[in-house]
Design an enzyme around this catalytic site. Structure first.
Site, PDB file in Angstrom:
ATOM      1  N   ASP A   8      24.400  91.270 -53.094  1.00  0.00           N
ATOM      2  CA  ASP A   8      23.198  91.873 -52.631  1.00  0.00           C
ATOM      3  C   ASP A   8      23.031  91.694 -51.152  1.00  0.00           C
ATOM      4  O   ASP A   8      23.743  91.169 -50.488  1.00  0.00           O
ATOM      5  CB  ASP A   8      22.068  91.487 -53.544  1.00  0.00           C
ATOM      6  CG  ASP A   8      21.564  89.993 -53.443  1.00  0.00           C
ATOM      7  OD1 ASP A   8      22.181  89.244 -52.489  1.00  0.00           O
ATOM      8  OD2 ASP A   8      20.754  89.415 -54.021  1.00  0.00           O
ATOM      9  N   CYS A  61      25.085  86.486 -54.115  1.00  0.00           N
ATOM     10  CA  CYS A  61      23.818  86.598 -53.782  1.00  0.00           C
ATOM     11  C   CYS A  61      23.310  85.301 -52.978  1.00  0.00           C
ATOM     12  O   CYS A  61      24.116  84.768 -52.397  1.00  0.00           O
ATOM     13  CB  CYS A  61      22.869  87.079 -55.127  1.00  0.00           C
ATOM     14  SG  CYS A  61      23.036  85.858 -56.637  1.00  0.00           S
ATOM     15  N   THR A  67      21.916  82.719 -54.113  1.00  0.00           N
ATOM     16  CA  THR A  67      22.104  81.496 -55.071  1.00  0.00           C
ATOM     17  C   THR A  67      23.455  81.593 -55.847  1.00  0.00           C
ATOM     18  O   THR A  67      23.920  80.661 -56.358  1.00  0.00           O
ATOM     19  CB  THR A  67      21.000  81.325 -56.114  1.00  0.00           C
ATOM     20  OG1 THR A  67      20.760  82.269 -57.202  1.00  0.00           O
ATOM     21  CG2 THR A  67      19.534  80.921 -55.426  1.00  0.00           C
ATOM     22  N   HIS A  77      40.053  76.244 -67.902  1.00  0.00           N
ATOM     23  CA  HIS A  77      39.207  75.845 -69.266  1.00  0.00           C
ATOM     24  C   HIS A  77      38.527  76.852 -69.818  1.00  0.00           C
ATOM     25  O   HIS A  77      38.461  77.243 -71.135  1.00  0.00           O
ATOM     26  CB  HIS A  77      38.432  74.646 -69.405  1.00  0.00           C
ATOM     27  CG  HIS A  77      39.143  73.383 -69.260  1.00  0.00           C
ATOM     28  ND1 HIS A  77      38.512  72.156 -69.471  1.00  0.00           N
ATOM     29  CD2 HIS A  77      40.559  73.355 -68.841  1.00  0.00           C
ATOM     30  CE1 HIS A  77      39.433  71.038 -69.234  1.00  0.00           C
ATOM     31  NE2 HIS A  77      40.597  71.732 -68.996  1.00  0.00           N
ATOM     32  N   HIS A  86      41.744  75.753 -75.193  1.00  0.00           N
ATOM     33  CA  HIS A  86      40.867  76.334 -74.592  1.00  0.00           C
ATOM     34  C   HIS A  86      40.640  77.839 -74.960  1.00  0.00           C
ATOM     35  O   HIS A  86      39.553  78.636 -74.961  1.00  0.00           O
ATOM     36  CB  HIS A  86      41.030  76.163 -73.094  1.00  0.00           C
ATOM     37  CG  HIS A  86      41.051  74.853 -72.587  1.00  0.00           C
ATOM     38  ND1 HIS A  86      39.906  73.911 -72.793  1.00  0.00           N
ATOM     39  CD2 HIS A  86      42.099  74.104 -72.237  1.00  0.00           C
ATOM     40  CE1 HIS A  86      40.417  72.768 -72.298  1.00  0.00           C
ATOM     41  NE2 HIS A  86      41.681  72.670 -72.172  1.00  0.00           N
TER      42      HIS A  86
HETATM   43  C1  RB5 Z   1      17.395  87.856 -53.248  1.00  0.00           C
HETATM   44  O1  RB5 Z   1      16.216  87.544 -52.566  1.00  0.00           O
HETATM   45  C2  RB5 Z   1      17.743  86.714 -54.184  1.00  0.00           C
HETATM   46  O2  RB5 Z   1      16.671  86.784 -55.202  1.00  0.00           O
HETATM   47  C3  RB5 Z   1      18.821  87.095 -54.978  1.00  0.00           C
HETATM   48  O3  RB5 Z   1      20.118  87.114 -53.856  1.00  0.00           O
HETATM   49  C4  RB5 Z   1      19.468  86.070 -55.768  1.00  0.00           C
HETATM   50  O4  RB5 Z   1      19.551  84.800 -55.134  1.00  0.00           O
HETATM   51  C5  RB5 Z   1      19.114  86.059 -57.045  1.00  0.00           C
HETATM   52  O5  RB5 Z   1      19.688  85.049 -58.004  1.00  0.00           O
END
Ligand code: RB5
Length: 149
Positions: free
Chosen positions: A7, A63, A65, A96, A131
């Protein structure tokens, strides 16, 4: 072929991963975003569809996180997506869990580490054996209707 997508929060990391794959002569297809603001589940759907159909061997989803992408990806049948921030997790989610999608967060880890995790994820094989039985149970869970919240 590796399916890759991100994203708007992870375009820089995706570009670094693409350059890395090019240097290693690993073929990939980029499912967006080009930088345009987007909703990460839409990109997860495209990348995971390529993995589920067999056109892509594995997927990489990026993304802010890595977590949103992994939650969305794991809603799709046949996808085992893992957020990794360290080499041990990247290695063992292949050995695994037979994970087929690597998720990482540009706001969490540095580029150097992320590229190491890509290499580990793509080069490590599933161990099978006991596994496989556990992964088969994950597949069985997918096929059960657990009801909604
Ligand atoms: C975008 O701002 C953020 O929410 C997205 O990249 C991600 O981290 C969501 O899990």
């Amino acid at each position: 072929m590796i399916a890759i997508g991100c994203d708007h929060a992870a375009v820089n990391l995706k570009n670094a991963v693409k350059k890395h794959l090019e240097e290693k002569h690993v073929s990939f297809e980029d499912f967006g975003t080009d930088g345009t603001s987007c909703d990460y589940p839409d990109i997860a759907e495209k990348v995971c569809s390529a993995v589920c159909s067999g056109s892509a061997e594995r997927g990489i989803l990026l993304c802010g996180t890595g977590i949103g992408m992994s939650i969305a990806a794991n809603k799709m049948k046949g996808i085992r997506a893992a957020v990794c921030n360290d080499g041990f997790s990247a290695e063992y989610t292949r050995k695994h869990n037979n994970a087929n999608v690597l998720c990482m967060g540009e706001r969490v880890i540095g580029t150097g580490l992320a590229l190491e995790l890509v290499d580990i994820f793509l080069e490590t094989e599933f161990e099978g054996g006991r596994h496989q039985r556990r992964v088969d149970k994950i597949t069985a869970l997918e096929n059960k209707s657990l009801g909604g919240i």
